[in-house]
Scaffold this active site. Structure first.
Site, PDB file in Angstrom:
ATOM      1  N   LYS A  97      63.252  38.972  41.441  1.00  0.00           N
ATOM      2  CA  LYS A  97      61.960  39.325  41.788  1.00  0.00           C
ATOM      3  C   LYS A  97      61.052  39.987  40.684  1.00  0.00           C
ATOM      4  O   LYS A  97      59.958  39.812  40.738  1.00  0.00           O
ATOM      5  CB  LYS A  97      61.959  40.123  43.102  1.00  0.00           C
ATOM      6  CG  LYS A  97      62.666  41.341  42.846  1.00  0.00           C
ATOM      7  CD  LYS A  97      63.401  41.906  44.125  1.00  0.00           C
ATOM      8  CE  LYS A  97      64.560  42.686  43.626  1.00  0.00           C
ATOM      9  NZ  LYS A  97      66.066  41.976  43.828  1.00  0.00           N
ATOM     10  N   VAL A 134      62.677  37.711  47.713  1.00  0.00           N
ATOM     11  CA  VAL A 134      62.018  38.721  48.731  1.00  0.00           C
ATOM     12  C   VAL A 134      62.659  38.608  49.922  1.00  0.00           C
ATOM     13  O   VAL A 134      63.083  37.752  50.608  1.00  0.00           O
ATOM     14  CB  VAL A 134      60.587  38.231  48.894  1.00  0.00           C
ATOM     15  CG1 VAL A 134      59.817  39.175  49.705  1.00  0.00           C
ATOM     16  CG2 VAL A 134      59.699  38.116  47.554  1.00  0.00           C
ATOM     17  N   LYS A 165      58.132  42.833  45.038  1.00  0.00           N
ATOM     18  CA  LYS A 165      58.293  41.785  46.371  1.00  0.00           C
ATOM     19  C   LYS A 165      56.909  41.721  46.971  1.00  0.00           C
ATOM     20  O   LYS A 165      56.458  40.593  47.291  1.00  0.00           O
ATOM     21  CB  LYS A 165      59.281  42.168  47.344  1.00  0.00           C
ATOM     22  CG  LYS A 165      60.783  42.245  46.982  1.00  0.00           C
ATOM     23  CD  LYS A 165      61.626  43.134  47.868  1.00  0.00           C
ATOM     24  CE  LYS A 165      62.823  43.065  47.369  1.00  0.00           C
ATOM     25  NZ  LYS A 165      63.947  44.020  47.927  1.00  0.00           N
TER      26      LYS A 165
END
Ligand code: HSE
Length: 439
Positions: free
Chosen positions: A119, A146, A219
């Site tokens: 991420k 995520v 995220k």
């Protein structure tokens, strides 16, 4: 269908889980794509740990299970990426640096599908990688980036593709949620709870990103791109971690029937958007207040489909690996689909200072008669409507109390604090802390 050959680069907590699942589920996964999904090779500098932990056959590793130097690993990676025999590369090396970015681009340019849980890389350097995937018409799978096992990426990209998302709110970092849960429900102190989170394997290698909101921020950057078509970076968002949450904050939360959670929040209002990561006092009748431990949850509000909540494991070896394997199967099944198309929007961000929310403001003051009156007068002078005032905690040399407001802006709160300081310079012992309340 011909064989679909996969390699894994980096065989740590997540990469090792992927290797194990691919070995265990080889037959059933292959039947889902009417072909053969084969784990061809793994490249890792120190295979022994993965061999011991995940029971992976040493022959699957380049070098036969022996440790590799960086140069040896790079040579194997180059050969594999350039091989016509390889269809998909799982990048579970981690890190957001030039090396991993260049590697991801090289993988796409070599026309291999890429699946990653990284991420930080996608949030900080995603533009070049999404472009490389698009230009080469390869799939870039990032479900695992995520909320671990929760299928939030596919839900937004596919299930809600006929709709328009109005808002997102959620608990996107398991470590901070675990720490807050242990502090609130078990009376643990911050460090005790963090240690347990690390022992359980869901904290990042550098847990400061979990605690300072950075991991949740990464995220949120990815979700903003998916849900609202906004290209952004973390420095454009307002991000606050849980480091400053105290025992008193937890007590004040209880007094107004709330739990403190690190919340990712994004709301579109006409052509503007408010997006933040910060601790919030979540009312106990809001579903998110009951999401405890390392569990993640995301609440999506759509224009037509209404409200939906996804809940599940946001971290963990096999949990995160299961999302990667789902992306592998998806790529094997639909490799003709261009996965890298996103809406494009240029929504202006609403400055956090100007966005109206109800707040709880905590004051640490000298302990004299009339202090609460002075503070509430300054708040009233800024046209902030007070909802409740907490019990005062009287310490030998100070008092702590909190004031819950109806929706107002941080700017109004700052002005009220300025007025208190101007009128009574010695009254406040610390800068008051304002935490939003989520209903
Ligand atoms: N460290 C993260 C968390 C897991 O605690 O949620 C992976 O994103």
């Amino acid at each position: 269908m011909k064989d679909f050959n996969v390699i894994i680069l980096g065989c740590g907590t997540v990469g090792g889980g992927v290797a194990r699942i691919l070995c265990d589920m080889q037959e059933v996964l292959s039947s889902r794509v009417s072909g053969h999904i084969n784990l061809k090779k793994i490249v890792d500098l120190d295979p022994k740990t993965a061999i011991d932990r995940f029971g992976i056959a040493p022959e699957l590793f380049c070098g036969g299970g022996r440790s590799l130097t960086k140069d040896q690993a790079d040579k194997y990676i180059k050969e594999l990426i350039e091989s016509d025999d390889i269809d998909l590369v799982v990048e579970t090396i981690g890190g957001s640096n030039d090396y991993v970015e260049e590697l991801a681009i090289r993988i796409c340019n070599a026309k291999k599908h890429l699946v990653t849980a990284n991420k930080a890389l996608l949030a900080e350097r995603g533009k070049s990688i999404f472009e490389a995937a698009k230009n080469n018409n390869v799939t870039l799978g990032f479900e695992a980036a995520v909320c671990g096992a929760i299928p939030i990426i596919k839900t937004i990209k596919e299930s809600f593709t006929g709709d328009s998302i109005i808002s997102l709110s959620g608990i996107l970092n398991g470590t901070s949620n675990y720490i807050l849960t242990m502090m609130q429900d078990e009376g643990m102190d911050f460090h005790e709870a963090l240690k347990l989170a690390q022992d359980n394997g869901f904290a990042e290698a550098d847990p400061s990103l979990d605690i300072n909101g950075g991991d949740a921020g990464h995220k949120l950057v990815i979700l903003l791109k998916l849900a609202f078509g906004i290209e952004t970076t973390m420095d454009q968002l307002s991000i606050t971690g849980i480091e400053k949450i105290t025992k008193e904050d937890i007590e004040f939360a209880e007094e107004i029937n709330c739990k403190i959670k690190l919340i990712c929040y994004a709301k579109k209002i006409d052509s503007r958007i408010y997006a933040t990561v910060c601790p919030m006092m979540v009312k106990k009748n809001n579903f998110l207040s009951g999401v405890n431990g390392a569990t993640n949850a995301v609440r999506v509000v759509n224009k037509y489909a209404g409200k939906h909540i996804l809940l599940g494991a946001g971290a963990g070896s096999y949990e995160t690996a299961s999302s990667i394997v789902a992306d592998i199967v998806f790529a094997a099944k639909y490799s003709h689909v261009n996965q890298s198309v996103f809406d494009k929007n240029t929504l202006d961000f609403i400055d956090a200072k100007h966005f109206e929310l109800p707040y709880i403001i905590t004051f640490e003051t000298i302990d004299r008669p009339g202090i609460t009156g002075l503070v509430t007068t300054s708040i009233g002078n800024q046209n902030i409507n007070i909802d409740t005032v907490s019990h005062n905690r009287h310490m030998p040399d100070r008092a702590i109390f909190s004031i819950a407001t109806v929706p107002c802006t941080l700017l109004q709160i700052e002005k009220a604090i300025d007025e208190i300081i101007k009128g009574n310079p010695s009254l406040l012992l610390h800068t008051p802390k304002a935490i939003p309340i989520l209903y």
